[in-house]
Design an enzyme around this catalytic site. Structure first.
Site, PDB file in Angstrom:
ATOM      1  CG  HIS A 115      -1.692   1.281   1.384  1.00 43.33           C
ATOM      2  ND1 HIS A 115      -2.904   1.482   0.766  1.00 43.33           N
ATOM      3  CD2 HIS A 115      -1.421   2.421   2.086  1.00 43.33           C
ATOM      4  CE1 HIS A 115      -3.352   2.689   1.073  1.00 43.33           C
ATOM      5  NE2 HIS A 115      -2.471   3.279   1.870  1.00 43.33           N
ATOM      6  CD  GLU A 116       1.969   3.458   3.680  1.00 43.57           C
ATOM      7  OE1 GLU A 116       2.125   4.539   3.067  1.00 43.57           O
ATOM      8  OE2 GLU A 116       1.009   3.264   4.440  1.00 43.57           O
ATOM      9  CG  HIS A 142       0.597   6.354  -0.756  1.00 52.08           C
ATOM     10  ND1 HIS A 142      -0.600   6.837  -1.232  1.00 52.08           N
ATOM     11  CD2 HIS A 142       0.330   5.820   0.475  1.00 52.08           C
ATOM     12  CE1 HIS A 142      -1.558   6.611  -0.340  1.00 52.08           C
ATOM     13  NE2 HIS A 142      -1.013   5.987   0.701  1.00 52.08           N
ATOM     14  CG  HIS A 167       5.872  11.265  -5.708  1.00 53.30           C
ATOM     15  ND1 HIS A 167       6.976  11.363  -4.886  1.00 53.30           N
ATOM     16  CD2 HIS A 167       5.754  12.483  -6.294  1.00 53.30           C
ATOM     17  CE1 HIS A 167       7.477  12.578  -4.959  1.00 53.30           C
ATOM     18  NE2 HIS A 167       6.752  13.275  -5.810  1.00 53.30           N
TER      19      HIS A 167
END
Length: 229
Positions: free
Chosen positions: A94-95, A98, A102
């Site tokens: 999940h991280e 991100h 980006h």
């Protein structure tokens, strides 16, 4: 009515946060069949997405996992960084979702990043306003600080609410990317996928409740301003 709504949202928020902690504890005990650590999964997902300028680091605390676009780091708590559990795989992916956002200049993430300094400034302003409202009337007699400060409070809560609602697509999209990748890469079995999805959805609900809570507070102060006489 709004006070009742705010209290209800506060209770719901507590229930959702408690549910997330229970799921974190539950799925942290379920070993991942592939046997990789959260760090290894994160690094693999970054490589698969041709991202070579993001570091995976360990940070202290529990549920402190986050991606920092400012220094391009995927920050994982020790249980996730070193863990070989379903929870570790879900959170790490999940991280990294991100980080992929980006790299691809995902619109909502760009908007949220732009709002961060404004949100931080709003937090400092509203704290100052509350302190002045609390003590100012004792210092300056006859000053209607509440009437003067209320529009500023509303403006600050508008920023908080905007930030909270922009965060929702950012979080849900990161979860979608994470679940798709761990499936395509055979990181999880079908049973493990269900657990990972359950855990990430529980985390997403905390952001939804936070957004609704912020909106309720904004409407409360707007109503107070409209009826200030």
């Amino acid at each position: 009515m709004f006070l009742v709504l705010i209290i209800v949202i506060a209770i719901v928020s507590w229930v959702v946060q408690n549910n997330l902690k229970k799921k974190f504890k539950k799925y942290s005990k379920v070993g991942l069949n592939i046997g990789l650590t959260g760090r290894e999964i994160a690094e693999l997902m970054l490589r698969d997405n041709q991202i070579h300028d993001v570091r995976v680091v360990s940070v202290q605390g529990r549920l402190t996992d986050h991606y920092n676009p400012a220094d391009k780091t995927v920050n994982l708590s020790p249980e996730i960084y070193e863990g070989r559990s379903v929870m570790a795989a879900a959170v790490a992916a999940h991280e990294c979702g991100h980080a992929v956002q980006h790299a691809k200049a995902y619109g909502p993430l760009e908007m949220r990043s732009a709002l961060v300094p404004i949100q931080n400034a709003s937090g400092r302003i509203i704290n100052t306003i509350f302190m002045i409202m609390l003590f100012g009337s004792f210092i300056i007699t006859g000053l209607d600080i509440f009437t003067v400060g209320l529009p500023i409070i509303i403006a600050c809560y508008f920023i908080f609410t905007l930030f909270a609602f922009i965060t929702l697509p950012v979080e849900y999209d990161a979860t979608k990317r994470a679940l798709a990748w761990i499936d395509d890469r055979n990181i999880v079995t079908p049973d493990e996928h269900g657990m990972a999805e359950d855990a990430l959805n529980a985390a997403a609900r905390t952001y939804l409740v936070a957004a609704l809570g912020s909106l309720a507070m904004l409407l409360y102060y707007v109503l107070m301003f409209m009826n200030r006489d």
